[in-house]
Design a protein around this motif. Sequence first.
Motif, mmCIF file in Angstrom:
data_model
loop_
_atom_site.group_PDB
_atom_site.id
_atom_site.type_symbol
_atom_site.label_atom_id
_atom_site.label_comp_id
_atom_site.label_asym_id
_atom_site.label_seq_id
_atom_site.Cartn_x
_atom_site.Cartn_y
_atom_site.Cartn_z
ATOM 1 N N LYS A 25 0.846 -1.202 0.000
ATOM 2 C CA LYS A 25 0.000 0.000 0.000
ATOM 3 C C LYS A 25 0.879 1.248 0.000
ATOM 4 C CE LYS A 25 -4.058 1.807 2.373
ATOM 5 N NZ LYS A 25 -4.950 1.657 3.513
ATOM 6 N N LYS A 26 1.942 1.224 0.792
ATOM 7 C CA LYS A 26 2.863 2.355 0.857
ATOM 8 C C LYS A 26 3.598 2.509 -0.474
ATOM 9 C CE LYS A 26 6.683 4.246 3.525
ATOM 10 N NZ LYS A 26 7.651 4.019 4.571
ATOM 11 N N GLU A 27 3.987 1.406 -1.075
ATOM 12 C CA GLU A 27 4.667 1.458 -2.374
ATOM 13 C C GLU A 27 3.756 2.039 -3.446
ATOM 14 O OE1 GLU A 27 5.907 -2.542 -3.060
ATOM 15 O OE2 GLU A 27 7.644 -2.377 -1.743
ATOM 16 N N LYS A 28 2.471 1.658 -3.437
ATOM 17 C CA LYS A 28 1.521 2.190 -4.415
ATOM 18 C C LYS A 28 1.350 3.689 -4.228
ATOM 19 C CE LYS A 28 -1.225 -1.965 -5.158
ATOM 20 N NZ LYS A 28 -2.534 -2.608 -4.968
ATOM 21 N N LYS A 29 1.284 4.126 -2.978
ATOM 22 C CA LYS A 29 1.139 5.552 -2.686
ATOM 23 C C LYS A 29 2.348 6.328 -3.200
ATOM 24 C CE LYS A 29 0.568 8.782 1.144
ATOM 25 N NZ LYS A 29 0.548 8.940 2.584
ATOM 26 N N GLU A 30 3.560 5.812 -2.930
ATOM 27 C CA GLU A 30 4.776 6.468 -3.389
ATOM 28 C C GLU A 30 4.861 6.471 -4.911
ATOM 29 O OE1 GLU A 30 7.883 4.360 -1.394
ATOM 30 O OE2 GLU A 30 7.556 5.418 0.504
ATOM 31 N N GLU A 31 4.419 5.391 -5.534
ATOM 32 C CA GLU A 31 4.413 5.288 -6.990
ATOM 33 C C GLU A 31 3.483 6.340 -7.599
ATOM 34 O OE1 GLU A 31 2.998 1.754 -9.719
ATOM 35 O OE2 GLU A 31 4.666 1.113 -8.457
ATOM 36 N N LYS A 32 2.311 6.520 -6.997
ATOM 37 C CA LYS A 32 1.362 7.512 -7.496
ATOM 38 C C LYS A 32 1.912 8.918 -7.304
ATOM 39 C CE LYS A 32 -3.406 8.734 -7.877
ATOM 40 N NZ LYS A 32 -4.766 8.338 -7.687
ATOM 41 N N GLU A 33 2.516 9.191 -6.157
ATOM 42 C CA GLU A 33 3.122 10.502 -5.920
ATOM 43 C C GLU A 33 4.170 10.818 -6.978
ATOM 44 O OE1 GLU A 33 4.715 10.840 -1.954
ATOM 45 O OE2 GLU A 33 2.773 10.433 -1.038
ATOM 46 N N LYS A 34 4.992 9.830 -7.312
ATOM 47 C CA LYS A 34 6.031 10.008 -8.316
ATOM 48 C C LYS A 34 5.412 10.274 -9.687
ATOM 49 C CE LYS A 34 10.027 7.750 -10.359
ATOM 50 N NZ LYS A 34 10.738 6.491 -10.530
ATOM 51 N N ALA A 35 4.371 9.533 -10.036
ATOM 52 C CA ALA A 35 3.702 9.719 -11.333
ATOM 53 C C ALA A 35 3.069 11.107 -11.426
ATOM 54 C CB ALA A 35 2.648 8.636 -11.544
ATOM 55 N N VAL A 36 2.436 11.557 -10.340
ATOM 56 C CA VAL A 36 1.820 12.894 -10.320
ATOM 57 C C VAL A 36 2.887 13.956 -10.547
ATOM 58 C CG1 VAL A 36 0.735 14.602 -8.789
ATOM 59 C CG2 VAL A 36 -0.188 12.291 -8.931
ATOM 60 N N LYS A 37 3.992 13.846 -9.843
ATOM 61 C CA LYS A 37 5.070 14.831 -9.965
ATOM 62 C C LYS A 37 5.644 14.850 -11.379
ATOM 63 C CE LYS A 37 9.114 16.531 -7.612
ATOM 64 N NZ LYS A 37 10.022 16.438 -6.503
ATOM 65 N N GLU A 38 5.845 13.672 -11.974
ATOM 66 C CA GLU A 38 6.397 13.592 -13.330
ATOM 67 C C GLU A 38 5.466 14.231 -14.353
ATOM 68 O OE1 GLU A 38 7.276 9.491 -14.094
ATOM 69 O OE2 GLU A 38 9.053 9.512 -12.816
ATOM 70 N N VAL A 39 4.165 13.966 -14.229
ATOM 71 C CA VAL A 39 3.202 14.537 -15.171
ATOM 72 C C VAL A 39 3.179 16.055 -15.062
ATOM 73 C CG1 VAL A 39 0.731 14.720 -15.681
ATOM 74 C CG2 VAL A 39 1.761 12.485 -15.353
ATOM 75 N N ILE A 40 3.184 16.582 -13.856
ATOM 76 C CA ILE A 40 3.148 18.031 -13.651
ATOM 77 C C ILE A 40 4.422 18.676 -14.181
ATOM 78 C CG2 ILE A 40 3.038 19.876 -11.938
ATOM 79 C CD1 ILE A 40 0.411 18.311 -12.384
ATOM 80 N N GLU A 41 5.570 18.079 -13.882
ATOM 81 C CA GLU A 41 6.839 18.650 -14.327
ATOM 82 C C GLU A 41 7.003 18.603 -15.838
ATOM 83 O OE1 GLU A 41 9.784 16.632 -11.971
ATOM 84 O OE2 GLU A 41 9.521 18.036 -10.295
ATOM 85 N N SER A 42 6.292 17.710 -16.508
ATOM 86 C CA SER A 42 6.364 17.648 -17.971
ATOM 87 C C SER A 42 5.728 18.885 -18.609
ATOM 88 C CB SER A 42 5.679 16.385 -18.493
ATOM 89 O OG SER A 42 4.262 16.523 -18.442
ATOM 90 N N GLY A 43 4.833 19.551 -17.888
ATOM 91 C CA GLY A 43 4.173 20.738 -18.411
ATOM 92 C C GLY A 43 2.963 20.439 -19.268
ATOM 93 N N ASN A 44 2.665 19.174 -19.476
ATOM 94 C CA ASN A 44 1.503 18.746 -20.258
ATOM 95 C C ASN A 44 0.624 17.880 -19.375
ATOM 96 O OD1 ASN A 44 2.447 19.901 -22.713
ATOM 97 N ND2 ASN A 44 3.835 18.169 -22.940
#
Length: 163
Positions: free
Chosen positions: A26-45
């Motif tokens: 559960k903790k790994e999934k949460k961290e994975e989602k946080e990382k995906a959110v950050k990557e999408v935002i930083e892409s600018g799209n």
Amino acid sequence: MKTNKRLFLLLLSLVVSVSALYAQSKKEKKEEKEKAVKEVIESGNFKIDVSRAYPQGGRSLQLSPSYSLELRNDSVFSNLPYYGRAYSIPYGGGDGLRFNAPLETYKMETKKNKAIKITFITRSKEDRFDFFIQIFPNGTAAIDVSMQQRQSISFSGELILPL
């Protein structure tokens, strides 16, 4: 008696290990989602599907799934409804928050709680818009829009993540 005690200890250790594995995944999934959110935002799209509107001086409104705010490169594609008081608008009501326009300013910062705060200014042929977006690590988003010719309005929704 000894067998029952061993069986009990075996079951207890099994339950503890399964719950530890579940908590870890559960903790790994949460961290994975946080990382995906950050990557999408930083892409600018990125795109936020908006599900609720909060007009000033009124009740919140549940929205149909067709409303969104999208940022692509240096442009904003706004397909948001407007509810509230307009001070000066074109004849027929105008487009409100339905427009495509280039960004004039864009600023992104990460807060202490890992939320990402994005602010930008854009203009359509009708008005100037100041957007304040906060995207949380779980992908939920809050959008506040201030305008010169209309009352401010807020929205909430969900960041769309790639599959």
